[in-house]
Every structure is written in structure tokens, then in C-alpha cells.
Enzyme design. Structure first.
Site, PDB file in Angstrom:
ATOM      1  N   HIS A 281     -29.864 132.073   7.228  1.00 11.92           N
ATOM      2  CA  HIS A 281     -30.319 132.471   6.002  1.00 11.92           C
ATOM      3  C   HIS A 281     -29.409 133.019   5.123  1.00 11.92           C
ATOM      4  O   HIS A 281     -29.166 132.652   4.030  1.00 11.92           O
ATOM      5  CB  HIS A 281     -31.862 133.031   6.143  1.00 11.92           C
ATOM      6  CG  HIS A 281     -32.324 133.466   4.859  1.00 11.92           C
ATOM      7  ND1 HIS A 281     -33.318 132.755   4.101  1.00 11.92           N
ATOM      8  CD2 HIS A 281     -32.073 134.474   4.020  1.00 11.92           C
ATOM      9  CE1 HIS A 281     -33.593 133.413   2.914  1.00 11.92           C
ATOM     10  NE2 HIS A 281     -32.918 134.680   2.883  1.00 11.92           N
ATOM     11  N   GLU A 285     -27.051 131.466   2.090  1.00 18.19           N
ATOM     12  CA  GLU A 285     -27.348 132.056   0.786  1.00 18.19           C
ATOM     13  C   GLU A 285     -26.087 132.594  -0.050  1.00 18.19           C
ATOM     14  O   GLU A 285     -25.829 131.885  -1.175  1.00 18.19           O
ATOM     15  CB  GLU A 285     -28.204 133.287   0.751  1.00 18.19           C
ATOM     16  CG  GLU A 285     -28.881 133.432  -0.624  1.00 18.19           C
ATOM     17  CD  GLU A 285     -29.481 132.419  -1.225  1.00 18.19           C
ATOM     18  OE1 GLU A 285     -30.370 131.660  -0.453  1.00 18.19           O
ATOM     19  OE2 GLU A 285     -29.336 132.227  -2.193  1.00 18.19           O
ATOM     20  N   LYS A 288     -23.934 129.364  -0.855  1.00 21.55           N
ATOM     21  CA  LYS A 288     -24.304 128.620  -1.977  1.00 21.55           C
ATOM     22  C   LYS A 288     -23.879 129.275  -3.359  1.00 21.55           C
ATOM     23  O   LYS A 288     -23.565 128.617  -4.173  1.00 21.55           O
ATOM     24  CB  LYS A 288     -25.773 128.631  -2.020  1.00 21.55           C
ATOM     25  CG  LYS A 288     -26.550 127.508  -1.151  1.00 21.55           C
ATOM     26  CD  LYS A 288     -27.888 127.375  -1.660  1.00 21.55           C
ATOM     27  CE  LYS A 288     -28.798 128.581  -1.527  1.00 21.55           C
ATOM     28  NZ  LYS A 288     -30.349 128.379  -1.722  1.00 21.55           N
ATOM     29  N   ASN A 289     -23.940 130.643  -3.349  1.00 27.43           N
ATOM     30  CA  ASN A 289     -23.400 131.349  -4.554  1.00 27.43           C
ATOM     31  C   ASN A 289     -22.002 131.306  -4.812  1.00 27.43           C
ATOM     32  O   ASN A 289     -21.624 131.126  -5.987  1.00 27.43           O
ATOM     33  CB  ASN A 289     -23.901 132.733  -4.379  1.00 27.43           C
ATOM     34  CG  ASN A 289     -25.541 133.240  -4.680  1.00 27.43           C
ATOM     35  OD1 ASN A 289     -25.746 133.125  -5.936  1.00 27.43           O
ATOM     36  ND2 ASN A 289     -26.012 133.321  -3.588  1.00 27.43           N
TER      37      ASN A 289
HETATM   38  C1  W6P Z   1     -20.000 134.990  -7.635  1.00 28.17           C
HETATM   39  C2  W6P Z   1     -21.444 135.537  -7.659  1.00 28.17           C
HETATM   40  C3  W6P Z   1     -21.775 135.676  -6.158  1.00 28.17           C
HETATM   41  C4  W6P Z   1     -22.764 136.102  -5.785  1.00 28.17           C
HETATM   42  C5  W6P Z   1     -22.924 136.132  -4.158  1.00 28.17           C
HETATM   43  C6  W6P Z   1     -21.979 135.685  -3.408  1.00 28.17           C
HETATM   44  C7  W6P Z   1     -20.763 135.302  -4.215  1.00 28.17           C
HETATM   45  C8  W6P Z   1     -20.953 135.167  -5.401  1.00 28.17           C
HETATM   46  N1  W6P Z   1     -19.874 134.561  -6.189  1.00 28.17           N
HETATM   47  O1  W6P Z   1     -19.335 134.418  -8.539  1.00 28.17           O
END
Ligand code: W6P
Length: 414
Positions: A281, A285, A288-289
Site C-alpha cells: 500500500h 502510493e 503513484k505520486n
Molecule cells: C511530488 C509530490 C509527491 C508526493 C509524494 C511522493 C512523491 C511526490 N512527488 O511531486
């Protein structure tokens, strides 16, 4: 009426934390007698935890939102089911059997070298490293009462777990209702702390139920699993799986032929004790971001030249750390706190996915969903943490720390 008084009464008792290590030691050799002891523990622990949640839901500033009341009623109903479930009848014969089993266990363990005394109960403090554990009920013969009680308890808590599946979406709905009514600040620290505590408690309750149910139901053919805990979780395999899934979702969402590459750096196969579904998970997550940031920075026509995302796994004495680095342009330092809020988040999800699925709270690649704050809670639940460091104009590094010793207490009060 009366149930409200009972909730008040149960909320006076402190919750009892259980560490990952304790769960593994206790679940190592499940028998009817050990399951019986665990059922009894849950039969008193779960109502206490549920009562604490009802009490807090009553006191929070958005207590009167319709969705929050719905959630509170689920907690109260589950509480009621548990306290109305008849406790096992403990005959004097059964008491004798537990005593005999304890003596037999003591004899047995006295003759096995390398055991350290004194024995400890499964709900007490974590064991020191190197401390061999045994429980004194290994040699208790099962009785029909024990079997029937176990069956009833497992059925009840599985029903409770299912009832609470839509809690996160319904809470999100409730927060939205509150925001529409009050137009309050997006970064209210009281609400933030309440929700962190609430969702952390939910993780703990679901872990206890999931573990008990898995120990009861099996499957029993894997010797590296204790309930839902894998004693040899292979982080490299889980990371590869999460990479494939996240890239697939990314290609699907943006209509790409090829999502940005993810380069993994992992010295060797690392195996440690963890809950594979939690790990999956969190890594999924974060990926994906990162994928979203890269694609949105360079646009969809950049397919073969996206800067790759780097995933580094480091293996220390204390922690296993996973660093995920993207060159997605980063986020301003002032916007970092937003990433962790539930208030800001819901607006984003609603904007991007106006008809998002009511029970499955997983809008693919939606804004900063609940994914990041809940991932941090999953990490903290077993003594780890999740941190973001961003370079505005370049990219973001996410650090996922996982506690290797796994003997941290369950965080019930944050
Ligand atoms: C981004 C915003 C974010 C949040 C969490 C993990 C990676 C990233 N990259 O630009």
C-alpha cells in the site's frame, strides 16, 4: 440509553497496545487454547477501543454532521455486538485443564535449553531481543466450549470489520459536509490530530481483527506467515510488484504507451518481518505520486525521455529505508503540510473525481488523496515513518522508514 452508559464506562479503561513482535510470538503455534485466549483478549480490548472512538466522535467539532453520526453509529453497534456476545462459561474442569496445561508447559520448557524466564503474557510489554517466548497454554486440551466461543468471536469480529469498510469514505464525506457548512481553515490542527488518531486506531483495530481471523482460518501451508504477518517479507519483490502496478495505472490514466521508468537499487534480497499488504500500500502510493508529478511536469508527449524515478532500498541495523526520488518539479516548501492534511485532500479528490466510488476510496492517481496521510500512519503503526523532502523546481524525495526490530509498541495515543 443504557448502551450509551456502557460506552462511557468502557471508555474509562486504557487501551492495550500490541506490538508486531508480540503478535508473531503469540500466533506462532495457534491451537484452540491459544485462539481461545486471544478471543478473550479481543472480547475485552475491542469494546474499549470502540468506546474511545465513540466518545471522541461525540466531542469533535463536526460531531453533528450526518456522515459522522453514521460512522459513530457503526462503532456503537459493533460495541454492542461484542458486549452482548456471551462470554465463555469457564467450568472448574476447564480451570483445572488450564492449570495442568501450564504445569506441563513449564516441564516442557524447563527441559528445552535456551529459554529465558520469566514467561510473559502476550499483552504485556514487548520482549527484549533474544528473549525466548513461550506461552503457558500450549499444552491445554481443547474443549467444545472453547471451540464454540472461538467460532462465535471470529464470526462477530469479521462482521464488524466488514461493517467498518466504508468508514474512511464516510468520514471524508462528513468532513466535506462540515467544510461546506463552516468554510473553515484547510489546516485545522485539531481536526488533523483527531483524524490521525482516528485512522491510526482504525488501522490497529483492523490489524487485530485481521490477525485473529487469519490465525483462525488459515491458510496454514506457508511456514513464513503468522496470520497476516510475513516473517520473511521480501521488500524487493514487493517493490517490483508495486512498480508494475503503479506504472500500469499511470499508463491507463494518462493514456500513455510507456509510463516513466522506475530504476530500483537494492543491494540484495532483504527479508524482514512485516505485513506485506501494508508495505505494498505504502510503496504503491508513493510511486503513484511520483509518476503523476513526472508526467504532469513533462506532459504526455515525452514518453521515452521522462527522467526515471529512482527507488533505493537501504538496509541498516535499526531501519530499512526506501527512498523514492522523482524529478517531477517538486512542491513548494510551504505546500508540504498540505500533503498530509485530510481537509485539503477531500476537495482535490472531489474536484478530480466527482463521482468517485463510495466504498473503494482509491481514485487512481487522484490529487493528493488520503493515500499519503494514511501511508504515513501505516508506517508509524509499526514504529516507522514517512517523510518528504522537496526541491521546488526539480523534484521530490520520499523516505519510507521501516523499523527492523519491530518491537515498538502499538501507537494508540499520538
Ligand atoms: C511530488 C509530490 C509527491 C508526493 C509524494 C511522493 C512523491 C511526490 N512527488 O511531486
Amino acid at each position: 440509553p443504557r448502551i450509551a452508559d456502557q460506552i462511557k464506562h468502557f471508555a474509562c479503561f486504557p487501551q492495550t497496545g500490541v506490538s508486531l513482535k508480540q503478535m508473531v510470538l503469540f500466533g506462532q503455534k495457534p491451537s484452540t487454547a491459544t485462539m481461545f485466549k486471544a478471543s478473550q483478549f479481543l472480547h475485552e480490548e475491542l469494546p474499549i477501543r470502540l468506546a474511545h472512538r465513540v466518545k471522541e466522535l461525540d466531542q469533535v467539532q463536526f460531531a453533528d454532521m450526518p456522515s459522522i453520526i453514521r460512522v459513530k453509529n457503526w462503532y456503537a453497534q459493533s460495541f454492542q455486538e461484542l458486549i452482548e456476545l456471551p462470554p465463555p462459561k469457564i467450568s472448574s474442569k476447564m480451570k483445572e485443564e488450564f492449570k495442568r496445561g501450564a504445569r506441563k508447559s513449564k516441564e516442557y520448557f524447563d527441559n528445552v535449553p535456551n529459554h529465558t524466564y520469566p514467561p510473559r503474557q502476550p499483552t504485556s510489554q514487548p520482549y527484549p531481543i533474544g528473549h525466548r517466548y513461550y506461552n503457558n497454554i500450549q499444552h491445554v486440551k481443547c474443549t467444545p466450549e472453547m471451540t464454540m466461543y472461538n467460532e462465535e468471536m471470529v464470526k462477530t469480529i469479521e462482521g464488524i470489520k466488514q461493517r467498518h469498510d466504508p468508514v474512511v469514505t464516510t468520514m471524508a464525506q462528513g468532513i466535506l459536509e462540515y467544510k461546506e457548512k463552516t468554510r473553515s481553515s484547510l489546516l485545522d490542527t485539531d481536526i488533523q490530530q483527531f483524524l490521525d488518531r482516528f485512522y491510526m486506531s482504525r488501522i490497529g483495530i483492523r490489524m487485530l481483527i485481521g490477525q485473529h481471523s487469519a490465525l483462525y482460518r488459515g491458510p496454514f501451508y506457508r511456514n513464513d506467515y503468522v496470520g497476516v504477518i510475513c516473517t520473511r517479507t521480501n521488500i524487493k519483490e514487493i517493490a517490483m510488484d508495486a512498480i508494475a502496478n503503479a506504472r500500469f495505472i499511470c499508463e491507463d490514466h494518462y493514456g500513455l504507451f510507456k509510463a516513466p521508468d522506475v530504476h530500483m537499487f537494492c543491494p540484495a534480497d532483504i527479508e524482514f518481518m512485516y505485513v506485506p499488504s501494508h508495505l505494498n500500500h505504502m510503496v504503491f502510493e508513493l510511486l503513484k505520486n511520483s509518476l503523476r508529478a513526472v508526467v504532469e511536469r513533462f506532459g504526455p508527449d515525452y514518453e521515452d525521455i521522462y527522467p526515471p524515478i529512482k527507488l533505493v532500498i537501504a538496509h541498516g541495523k535499526e531501519d530499512i529505508t526506501i527512498k523514492i526520488s522523482d524529478e517531477g518539479g517538486g512542491i513548494p516548501r510551504s505546500a508540504i503540510p498540505m500533503v498530509w492534511t485530510y481537509m485539503y485532500t477531500t476537495a482535490q479528490v472531489q474536484e478530480l473525481e466527482p463521482e468517485f466510488n463510495q466504498t473503494e476510496f482509491k481514485a487512481p492517481l487522484a490529487g493528493f488523496g488520503y493515500g499519503l496521510p494514511t501511508s504515513r500512519l501505516y508506517a508509524r503503526y509499526f514504529g516507522g515513518d514517512l517523510k518528504l523532502i522537496s526541491m521546488e523546481g526539480y523534484g521530490t524525495d520520499a523516505y519510507l522508514h521501516l523499523n527492523r526490530l519491530s518491537n515498538s509498541d502499538e501507537p494508540l495515543i499520538m
